[in-house]
Motif scaffolding. Structure first.
Motif, PDB file in Angstrom:
ATOM      1  N   LEU A  38       0.849  -1.183   0.000  1.00 44.57           N
ATOM      2  CA  LEU A  38       0.000   0.000   0.000  1.00 44.57           C
ATOM      3  C   LEU A  38       0.887   1.236   0.000  1.00 44.57           C
ATOM      4  N   ARG A  39       0.405   2.283  -0.604  1.00 47.09           N
ATOM      5  CA  ARG A  39       1.086   3.577  -0.538  1.00 47.09           C
ATOM      6  C   ARG A  39       0.342   4.401   0.517  1.00 47.09           C
ATOM      7  N   LEU A  40       0.982   4.623   1.644  1.00 47.42           N
ATOM      8  CA  LEU A  40       0.346   5.298   2.774  1.00 47.42           C
ATOM      9  C   LEU A  40       0.618   6.793   2.737  1.00 47.42           C
ATOM     10  N   LEU A  41      -0.440   7.559   2.990  1.00 45.07           N
ATOM     11  CA  LEU A  41      -0.380   9.012   2.947  1.00 45.07           C
ATOM     12  C   LEU A  41      -0.987   9.599   4.210  1.00 45.07           C
ATOM     13  N   ALA A  42      -0.525  10.775   4.583  1.00 50.35           N
ATOM     14  CA  ALA A  42      -1.164  11.566   5.646  1.00 50.35           C
ATOM     15  C   ALA A  42      -0.814  13.017   5.373  1.00 50.35           C
TER      16      ALA A  42
END
Length: 151
Positions: A38-42
């Motif tokens: 997964l490509r995790l973003l915040a």
């Protein structure tokens, strides 16, 4: 390695849960980011909230927060545009959550993952160009995809 399955924007509640529970669904989502599945973003709003919540509720976990986010290869997105904020405010009246949704929209996320049933999970499905769900919802979606691919 295959490209990430989805761009997943994390809410404060998920990051905090991952810090507190090494066995829970939130931590599993971070592990999937770590391996590139997964490509995790915040966004900036989430990171500000995370630091504030950890400092207030679990100050000894502040180093864990930094390590977990780095290990999970979390990408920090930019501030939301006025257009994305206007779109988010149609669905969320609570300003901090509207800003988080706007940051997820601006980042082009496929998913916004949260534990916030009161605000985010009350948004009707299919009104936004992303899915909103819990870590368990995201993991169920992944299992379903893998099951279909195995057939």
């Amino acid at each position: 390695m295959n490209p990430p399955l989805a761009k997943v924007f994390l809410d404060t509640s998920v990051i905090f849960a991952a810090i507190l529970s090494p066995q829970g669904g939130a931590r599993m989502v971070l592990r999937l980011g770590e391996i590139g599945y997964l490509r995790l973003l915040a966004g900036p709003q989430v990171l500000r909230e995370c630091e504030e919540v950890v400092r207030r509720k679990a100050p000894d976990s502040l180093p864990d927060l930094a390590l977990l986010l780095d290990t999970a290869r979390l990408e920090v997105t930019g501030e939301a545009s006025p257009e994305a904020l206007e779109q988010a405010q149609r669905w969320l009246s609570y300003p901090p959550d509207a800003r988080i949704l706007a940051e997820a929209l601006e980042a082009g996320a496929d998913w916004l993952v949260t534990h916030d049933a009161r605000h985010f999970l009350a948004v009707p499905p299919d009104v936004l160009p992303l899915r909103i769900g819990t870590p368990g919802d995201l993991l169920a979606w992944i299992r379903e995809l893998l099951t279909r691919q195995a057939r």
